[in-house]
Scaffold this active site. Structure first.
Site, short mmCIF file in Angstrom:
data_model
loop_
_atom_site.label_atom_id
_atom_site.label_comp_id
_atom_site.label_asym_id
_atom_site.label_seq_id
_atom_site.Cartn_x
_atom_site.Cartn_y
_atom_site.Cartn_z
CE1 TYR A 1 -1.54 -41.22 -17.71
CE2 TYR A 1 0.07 -42.87 -19.04
CZ TYR A 1 -0.90 -42.33 -17.66
OH TYR A 1 -0.30 -43.37 -16.92
C1 UGA Z 1 0.52 -47.84 -21.60
C2 UGA Z 1 -0.88 -47.27 -21.14
O1 UGA Z 1 -2.76 -47.28 -21.50
C3 UGA Z 1 -0.54 -46.52 -19.81
O2 UGA Z 1 -2.03 -46.16 -19.11
C4 UGA Z 1 0.73 -46.52 -18.98
O3 UGA Z 1 1.22 -45.17 -18.34
C5 UGA Z 1 2.15 -46.25 -20.75
O4 UGA Z 1 1.24 -47.50 -21.36
C6 UGA Z 1 3.37 -46.64 -20.12
O5 UGA Z 1 3.69 -47.25 -19.84
O6 UGA Z 1 3.36 -45.85 -18.86
P1 UGA Z 1 0.77 -47.45 -24.07
O7 UGA Z 1 2.38 -47.34 -24.90
O8 UGA Z 1 -0.20 -46.65 -24.88
O9 UGA Z 1 -0.22 -46.64 -23.06
O10 UGA Z 1 -0.27 -49.20 -24.26
P2 UGA Z 1 -1.18 -49.52 -25.13
O11 UGA Z 1 -2.44 -49.01 -25.39
O12 UGA Z 1 -0.79 -50.98 -24.90
O13 UGA Z 1 -0.79 -49.09 -26.89
C7 UGA Z 1 1.35 -49.87 -27.21
C8 UGA Z 1 0.85 -49.69 -28.63
O14 UGA Z 1 -0.17 -50.16 -29.25
C9 UGA Z 1 0.81 -47.89 -29.16
O15 UGA Z 1 1.89 -47.46 -29.75
C10 UGA Z 1 -0.60 -47.94 -29.69
O16 UGA Z 1 -1.03 -46.53 -30.69
C11 UGA Z 1 -1.00 -48.75 -30.13
N1 UGA Z 1 -1.95 -49.37 -30.14
C12 UGA Z 1 -3.01 -49.34 -29.44
C13 UGA Z 1 -3.00 -49.52 -31.61
O17 UGA Z 1 -2.25 -49.31 -32.68
N2 UGA Z 1 -4.03 -49.85 -31.39
C14 UGA Z 1 -4.81 -49.83 -30.30
O18 UGA Z 1 -6.38 -50.92 -30.01
C15 UGA Z 1 -4.49 -49.65 -28.59
#
Ligand code: UGA
Length: 332
Positions: A158
């Site tokens: 991604y």
């Molecule tokens: C998010 C968005 O999904 C992306 O599309 C975007 O581009 C990205 O932010 C960005 O900063 O640009 P992400 O940081 O993975 O990605 O956001 P979350 O899905 O809210 O996850 C945040 C954290 O929580 C991660 O460390 C993830 O591993 C954790 N998480 C997420 C969990 O522990 N459980 C979950 O069910 C979802």
């Protein structure tokens, strides 16, 4: 003119928003309409057939000045763009963790090929301003706080696709014959009303609401520079009306915090425990994100305004008021 006064300069102008039915896109559409813009929203999910799109666009669809078109970005033609004063490109294949393996074909198509197509059509249509959404995922393991002109070390397919897309758009904009002034906003984990149900804060609030545990990936010590959606939208509006061009700009919230701190805040806001199941950390998830936002402050006049407790409170209020939108899909 003070930069914030520029938010009202939309009166009578036309903005085209790709990904208009999505999380950030629909929030942007509402803000543009409130600032006097006319808006054409493009999305391949139609409010007529997709309940999330219908919920996200409910307000816009009853606001004069809004037109919705169901289309893929790759079907957009210069003649439709010709009247637009600005194009906001928010349509994308989203999500870090599902981008491995066969799914990467979708990320290449929706992020890189679609952006390539749109940039060329903007040039053909003489569109003067293009603001596109990039991602903190372009930084991966880069040193922090990450600055726009520092190392770019994405660790997920991604992140690679978003980096390629923004660099491609900026390469087009740098050509001497280019007519489209372009800026790429690197958003850091945006949350708030209408957040996608696969994202962490949605999952936590859903777990509180339903009692269905969320999967916590890893030990909860991973950090994110969470950004409330109204701050992201304000950055988009500022980018529409300021001269910053030909570059990427970090857009982030006030602080980089651990996922455990977010869980604690959700418990404080809701007054209930978040049921959690501990699972392995996921490939492609960076251990930490933290933004250097000096370029956003200097170039756009951007400063985050919404703290994490306030933002989570607003997302929780929205989720409790919403009939169904955040529950559709539920935890995967
Ligand atoms: C998010 C968005 O999904 C992306 O599309 C975007 O581009 C990205 O932010 C960005 O900063 O640009 P992400 O940081 O993975 O990605 O956001 P979350 O899905 O809210 O996850 C945040 C954290 O929580 C991660 O460390 C993830 O591993 C954790 N998480 C997420 C969990 O522990 N459980 C979950 O069910 C979802």
């Amino acid at each position: 003119m003070h930069k914030l006064d520029l938010l009202n300069t939309g009166r009578g102008k036309l903005a085209l928003v790709t990904g208009a039915a999505g999380f950030i896109g629909s929030n942007l559409v509402d803000a543009l309409l409130a600032s006097g813009w006319r808006v054409t929203g493009i999305d391949r999910r139609s409010p007529e057939t997709d309940p999330v799109a219908a919920a996200n666009l409910q307000q816009a669809l009853t606001t004069p000045g809004f037109t919705f078109e169901q289309a893929d970005v790759t079907d957009t033609r210069a003649r439709e763009l010709r009247k637009a004063d600005i194009v906001f490109h928010l349509a994308a294949a989203t999500g870090v963790r599902p981008s491995w393996g066969v799914n990467f074909a979708d990320y290449m198509r929706d992020n890189l090929t679609a952006t390539h197509h749109l940039v060329q059509e903007c040039e053909r249509a003489d569109v003067r301003r293009l603001v596109l959404a990039s991602s903190s995922s372009v930084y991966g393991t880069a040193p922090q706080p990450s600055a726009e002109d520092g190392p770019l070390l994405p660790i997920s397919p991604y992140g690679v696709s978003k980096l390629a897309a923004e660099q491609l758009a900026l390469a087009y904009a740098a050509r001497s014959a280019s007519v489209t002034s372009t800026v790429a906003l690197r958003f850091f984990t945006v949350y708030g009303p209408r957040q996608r149900p696969d994202m962490a804060i949605s999952r936590m609030l859903y777990a509180v609401r339903t009692g269905v545990p969320m999967n916590l990936y890893g030990d909860g010590h991973q950090r994110r520079n969470f950004t409330f959606v109204t701050d992201a939208v304000r950055a988009l509006l500022l980018a529409a009306s300021t001269g910053t061009t030909g570059r990427a700009v970090n857009i982030a919230g006030p602080a980089s915090v651990t996922v455990q701190m977010v869980l604690d805040t959700v418990e404080e806001v809701t007054g209930q425990p978040v049921p959690v199941v501990h699972t392995a950390s996921r490939s492609g998830d960076p251990a930490s994100t933290a933004a250097d936002t000096r370029r956003a402050t200097a170039g756009l006049g951007y400063r985050p305004a919404v703290s994490l407790p306030e933002g989570i409170t607003r997302q929780w209020q929205w989720m409790r008021a919403a009939q169904s939108a955040p529950l559709i899909g539920g935890p995967a």
